[in-house]
Design a protein around this motif. Structure first.
Motif, mmCIF file in Angstrom:
data_model
loop_
_atom_site.group_PDB
_atom_site.id
_atom_site.type_symbol
_atom_site.label_atom_id
_atom_site.label_comp_id
_atom_site.label_asym_id
_atom_site.label_seq_id
_atom_site.Cartn_x
_atom_site.Cartn_y
_atom_site.Cartn_z
ATOM 1 N N SER A 204 -42.292 -82.375 -64.910
ATOM 2 C CA SER A 204 -42.236 -83.789 -64.517
ATOM 3 C C SER A 204 -42.577 -84.006 -63.045
ATOM 4 N N LEU A 205 -42.589 -82.933 -62.254
ATOM 5 C CA LEU A 205 -42.892 -83.030 -60.817
ATOM 6 C C LEU A 205 -44.360 -82.745 -60.516
ATOM 7 N N ILE A 206 -45.154 -82.560 -61.563
ATOM 8 C CA ILE A 206 -46.572 -82.197 -61.409
ATOM 9 C C ILE A 206 -47.446 -83.332 -61.928
ATOM 10 N N ASP A 207 -48.541 -83.624 -61.231
ATOM 11 C CA ASP A 207 -49.501 -84.626 -61.710
ATOM 12 C C ASP A 207 -50.495 -84.014 -62.681
ATOM 13 N N GLN A 208 -51.037 -82.856 -62.317
ATOM 14 C CA GLN A 208 -51.965 -82.146 -63.182
ATOM 15 C C GLN A 208 -51.966 -80.662 -62.814
ATOM 16 N N ALA A 209 -52.409 -79.850 -63.745
ATOM 17 C CA ALA A 209 -52.451 -78.401 -63.521
ATOM 18 C C ALA A 209 -53.377 -77.784 -64.560
ATOM 19 N N GLY A 210 -53.629 -76.499 -64.402
ATOM 20 C CA GLY A 210 -54.361 -75.768 -65.431
ATOM 21 C C GLY A 210 -53.412 -75.383 -66.550
ATOM 22 N N LEU A 211 -53.942 -75.245 -67.758
ATOM 23 C CA LEU A 211 -53.089 -74.882 -68.891
ATOM 24 C C LEU A 211 -53.798 -73.861 -69.768
ATOM 25 N N ARG A 212 -53.059 -72.824 -70.136
ATOM 26 C CA ARG A 212 -53.538 -71.843 -71.109
ATOM 27 C C ARG A 212 -52.505 -71.724 -72.220
ATOM 28 N N VAL A 213 -53.007 -71.563 -73.429
ATOM 29 C CA VAL A 213 -52.141 -71.323 -74.583
ATOM 30 C C VAL A 213 -52.698 -70.120 -75.347
ATOM 31 N N PHE A 214 -51.866 -69.098 -75.517
ATOM 32 C CA PHE A 214 -52.232 -67.925 -76.301
ATOM 33 C C PHE A 214 -51.404 -67.919 -77.583
ATOM 34 N N VAL A 215 -52.054 -67.631 -78.698
ATOM 35 C CA VAL A 215 -51.358 -67.457 -79.971
ATOM 36 C C VAL A 215 -51.826 -66.131 -80.549
ATOM 37 N N MET A 216 -50.926 -65.157 -80.612
ATOM 38 C CA MET A 216 -51.285 -63.810 -81.056
ATOM 39 C C MET A 216 -50.410 -63.386 -82.235
ATOM 40 N N SER A 217 -50.984 -62.559 -83.090
ATOM 41 C CA SER A 217 -50.138 -61.949 -84.111
ATOM 42 C C SER A 217 -49.179 -60.990 -83.413
ATOM 43 N N LYS A 218 -48.009 -60.789 -83.993
ATOM 44 C CA LYS A 218 -47.029 -59.891 -83.388
ATOM 45 C C LYS A 218 -47.591 -58.480 -83.262
ATOM 46 N N ASP A 219 -48.324 -58.026 -84.269
ATOM 47 C CA ASP A 219 -48.889 -56.681 -84.248
ATOM 48 C C ASP A 219 -49.931 -56.544 -83.144
ATOM 49 N N PHE A 220 -50.788 -57.562 -82.957
ATOM 50 C CA PHE A 220 -51.823 -57.501 -81.920
ATOM 51 C C PHE A 220 -51.186 -57.547 -80.535
ATOM 52 N N ASP A 221 -50.154 -58.354 -80.380
ATOM 53 C CA ASP A 221 -49.436 -58.412 -79.106
ATOM 54 C C ASP A 221 -48.844 -57.041 -78.749
ATOM 55 N N GLU A 222 -48.254 -56.384 -79.720
ATOM 56 C CA GLU A 222 -47.682 -55.062 -79.468
ATOM 57 C C GLU A 222 -48.768 -54.047 -79.130
ATOM 58 N N LEU A 223 -49.910 -54.145 -79.810
ATOM 59 C CA LEU A 223 -51.020 -53.228 -79.547
ATOM 60 C C LEU A 223 -51.550 -53.420 -78.132
ATOM 61 N N LEU A 224 -51.726 -54.663 -77.710
ATOM 62 C CA LEU A 224 -52.228 -54.947 -76.365
ATOM 63 C C LEU A 224 -51.287 -54.411 -75.286
ATOM 64 N N ASN A 225 -49.996 -54.435 -75.566
ATOM 65 C CA ASN A 225 -49.006 -54.067 -74.561
ATOM 66 C C ASN A 225 -48.625 -52.583 -74.562
ATOM 67 N N ARG A 226 -49.249 -51.807 -75.418
ATOM 68 C CA ARG A 226 -48.998 -50.365 -75.373
ATOM 69 C C ARG A 226 -49.495 -49.810 -74.034
ATOM 70 N N LYS A 227 -48.761 -48.846 -73.475
ATOM 71 C CA LYS A 227 -49.099 -48.334 -72.152
ATOM 72 C C LYS A 227 -50.523 -47.797 -72.086
ATOM 73 N N GLU A 228 -50.967 -47.100 -73.134
ATOM 74 C CA GLU A 228 -52.302 -46.505 -73.110
ATOM 75 C C GLU A 228 -53.415 -47.557 -73.117
ATOM 76 N N ASN A 229 -53.064 -48.798 -73.481
ATOM 77 C CA ASN A 229 -54.077 -49.852 -73.524
ATOM 78 C C ASN A 229 -54.049 -50.751 -72.298
ATOM 79 N N ARG A 230 -53.056 -50.571 -71.431
ATOM 80 C CA ARG A 230 -52.909 -51.475 -70.295
ATOM 81 C C ARG A 230 -53.792 -51.035 -69.124
#
Length: 405
Positions: free
Chosen positions: A355-381
């Motif tokens: 409510s204190l902001i006039d405008q800003a950038g916005l991003r929305v991500f929607v990921m499957s739980k499995d894909f989110d876990e895969l992306l966050n594995r240490k070997e993939n980071r």
């Protein structure tokens, strides 16, 4: 009789010249190469392949060149100075490709040009065309034009209100071949850092899990506003950028929407819709002011984010570019999150700062739980494995200790 003979000869010569002037020929792109026949590699090879695909047909009528695709136009030969008409700012605004000669023979049409994108000393190249019949030319160009028109007309706002990444992608994001039709000379725009056109996003990621490699692609579009259109909508809130994360079988595993500047009422609409859709999801936050037990408050971050986690989906909302005046204040009074607050109370704090902001950038991500876990594995980071927004999804809008998990 002498004068009559002269008149007849003049008429015949004039008629012959007119027939030559009106004579038409039709050509199909065959190949491209360096004038000196040295091999082409890397970006140079890609650029020549792009030209062959982007300018597959030409017609010549007298002194005119007819270019039917990607944008139909008719110009005089002396005005045909470049294929892409893109310029390199760092080289005194020189053309990236500049035509210096057109050689027409019975069995070949050669368009000679300089290509400034190569690091080689010799920058002379040629695009070779072979003759085809008028009927074959008209059939092929009509089909190409119709196909591209169909793809461009499919760039309608994609309804993301349901936050369903499994929903069928729009036609123009079905595969790479189709995506190429949106802007056939995009490589030229990228090499000259042109930013005045809608662009496709095509990236590769190879991720690992238990020594097994999985291949993913990013199919997306950005700067849709430059085509006077909208990439996607959540309710009435419009986004200019849309991406899908697709496996080797072209199944969606996630999506991302982005708008560089969005009014606060639209951001609030998106926030409210997500909150209502996932009322009992596990909620985490980033960047909000936090009040500790000793009364100290950590200030607001330049970006603030909320993440909803359900049994099969992860949704992340990121508000980028908190105003300097608010950032400098660190907090609005004592409005801050606390360790013992529930999800509803965290959302109240988030809504307060919105409510204190006039405008800003916005991003929305929607990921499957499995894909989110895969992306966050240490070997993939690593940034080499996670291109573009996937790297930001994993490493940004998180506290450092989260990445040690």
């Amino acid at each position: 009789m002498k004068y009559i003979g002269i008149i007849i000869c003049s008429i015949l010569l004039s008629s012959t010249a007119c027939r030559a002037q009106d004579q038409e020929s039709y050509w199909a792109a065959l190949s491209s190469n360096k004038i000196n026949r040295e091999p082409m590699r890397g970006i140079t090879l890609s650029y020549m392949e792009m030209l062959t695909k982007a300018y597959p047909y030409l017609a010549v009528k007298g002194n005119d060149i007819l270019i039917p695709y990607p944008d139909e136009k008719r110009i005089q030969k002396q005005e045909f100075t470049s294929f892409t008409n893109t310029r390199i700012k760092l080289l005194n605004n020189s053309l990236l490709d500049s035509i210096y000669g057109i050689e027409a023979g019975k069995d070949t049409l050669r368009i000679n040009f300089y290509y400034q994108g190569t690091g080689d000393e010799d920058k002379k190249f040629v695009l070779n065309y072979m003759p085809i019949s008028k009927a074959a030319y008209e059939k092929a160009t009509a089909s190409l034009q119709q196909e591209r028109r169909k793809v461009l007309e499919s760039r309608l706002p994609w309804d993301a209100t349901g936050l369903d990444f499994n929903k069928m992608r729009p036609l123009y994001l079905q595969d790479m071949e189709t995506m190429d039709l949106v802007n056939p000379i995009q490589l030229a725009d990228e090499l000259t850092q042109s930013s005045d056109k809608t662009a496709i996003v095509y990236q590769s990621a190879i991720l690992s899990r238990n020594d097994s490699l999985q291949h993913f692609k990013t199919f997306g579009i950005e700067n849709m506003q430059l085509s006077e259109s909208t990439a996607a909508k959540i309710g009435n809130s419009a986004f200019d950028n849309l991406e899908f994360y697709v496996d080797a079988n072209k199944h969606n595993h996630g999506m991302a929407l982005r708008q560089k500047k969005m009014p606060i009422n639209a951001i609030t609409e998106v926030f409210t819709k997500i909150s209502r859709q996932f009322p009992s999801a596990q909620l985490s936050y980033f960047g909000l002011p936090k009040k500790f037990e000793d009364g100290d408050i950590s200030g607001i971050h330049i970006n603030i984010a909320l993440t909803w986690r359900t049994g099969d989906k992860v949704v992340k909302l990121v508000v980028e570019g908190i105003p300097d005046a608010l950032f400098d204040r660190e907090a609005d009074g004592d409005v801050a999150v606390k360790d013992d607050q529930n999800a509803a109370e965290v959302k109240q704090v988030f809504a307060h700062y919105l409510s204190l902001i006039d405008q800003a950038g916005l991003r929305v991500f929607v990921m499957s739980k499995d894909f989110d876990e895969l992306l966050n594995r240490k070997e993939n980071r690593t940034e080499s494995r996670l291109p573009g927004q996937l790297w930001e999804y994993v490493t940004s809008w998180r506290y450092l200790y989260d990445l040690d998990e």
